[in-house]
Design an enzyme around this catalytic site. Sequence first.
Site, short mmCIF file in Angstrom:
data_model
loop_
_atom_site.label_atom_id
_atom_site.label_comp_id
_atom_site.label_asym_id
_atom_site.label_seq_id
_atom_site.Cartn_x
_atom_site.Cartn_y
_atom_site.Cartn_z
N ARG A 138 0.80 -1.23 0.00
CA ARG A 138 0.00 0.00 0.00
C ARG A 138 0.83 1.28 0.00
O ARG A 138 0.58 2.20 -0.78
CB ARG A 138 -0.93 0.05 1.23
N THR A 139 1.81 1.35 0.90
CA THR A 139 2.51 2.62 1.04
C THR A 139 3.28 2.95 -0.23
O THR A 139 3.20 4.06 -0.75
CB THR A 139 3.45 2.57 2.27
N LYS A 189 26.20 -3.09 -1.19
CA LYS A 189 27.67 -2.98 -1.10
C LYS A 189 28.08 -2.27 0.18
O LYS A 189 29.26 -1.96 0.37
CB LYS A 189 28.20 -2.21 -2.31
N ARG A 193 11.14 3.79 3.65
CA ARG A 193 10.75 2.81 4.68
C ARG A 193 12.01 2.05 5.06
O ARG A 193 12.80 1.64 4.20
CB ARG A 193 9.71 1.83 4.14
N HIS A 196 4.61 5.61 11.65
CA HIS A 196 4.21 5.50 10.24
C HIS A 196 3.27 6.68 9.95
O HIS A 196 2.06 6.53 9.82
CB HIS A 196 3.50 4.15 10.04
N1 CP Z 1 -0.37 -0.07 5.71
C1 CP Z 1 0.85 -0.34 5.21
O1 CP Z 1 1.87 0.27 5.60
O2 CP Z 1 0.85 -1.31 4.26
P1 CP Z 1 2.14 -1.78 3.46
O3 CP Z 1 3.08 -2.43 4.44
O4 CP Z 1 1.63 -2.73 2.42
O5 CP Z 1 2.77 -0.55 2.87
#
Ligand code: CP
Length: 311
Positions: free
Chosen positions: A54-55, A83, A104, A132
């Site tokens: 999703r993100t 590396k 991320r 998040h």
């Molecule tokens: N909600 C969320 O962060 O989903 P993903 O891990 O798929 O990005």
Amino acid sequence: MLKGKSLLEPMDFTTEEMEELFLLADRIIEEPEQYAKSCEGKLLATLFYEPSTRTRFSFEAAMLRLGGKVIGFSEPNSSSVSKGESISDTIRTVACYADLAVMRHPKEGAPKVAAACTDMPVVNAGDGGHQHPTQTLTDLLTIRREKGGFENLTIGLCGDLKFGRTVHSLIKALSRYRNISFVMISPEELRIPEYVRREILIKNNIPFQEVKNMQEVLPSLDVLYMTRVQRERFFNEDDYLRLKNRYILDAQKMKLAKENMMVLHPLPRVNEISAEVDNDPRALYFKQAKYGMFVRMALIMSLLGVEERRN
Ligand code: CP
């Protein structure tokens, strides 16, 4: 107002700045085609050191729908990270090419380290079990659109409240609104971290209770935020197996809930919401995922400072 800023923590923006974002997201939802060229000539870099559906996809879809372009990796071993390149060198290099980076990372604080090395805006797309913030924007936009605001709500949070970074961010963000109360539903081992309990809830006099039984509190909730038990954060597989199916929301349990209770989930889910709940009009988690793209469109436009112009 947000031009050039990074988003690392849910409280990085004021409530007024959040409201501006939500209003822009509302306008985009109303007439998405009007924004199809808003980010022409701009480039987004997506740096995903951990898996995501999703993100990453919603950020990429957001930029493409704004007329911008996207570069990046979803598998760090396909880049010079394999590396041994440091976060600081990676971000300084990416800043030579892109206008905005979304990161991320499994390590808490990694996006903050990256943001300190560049003038390019950096967005935290999830750092370990910590925060998040763009999931929080997604959650807040969904609540705001479906409930009309954030005040006078009883919010149930269920599942892995220890490792679930979306929960930590959501509590932090909602703590700024009036007459919010929380009901934390988790096994003893997965209770919210002490820093969230003390530094956010107790410090701000926010009413909350911690329970182990979902059924006993379901009738009181306006929002039920389900979460997955975060297997990847466990040190011990046996503990994960023991806890993973502790809470399963099914049609029978939904009978106990208010007629207008919202069921949210940041997704992905494993077993914690039965598929039979998907057809219940109170199940809003896929709508929530869609709102995630629109609020990220608003965020990208705001951080890049692009004018809101009609195409
Ligand atoms: N909600 C969320 O962060 O989903 P993903 O891990 O798929 O990005």
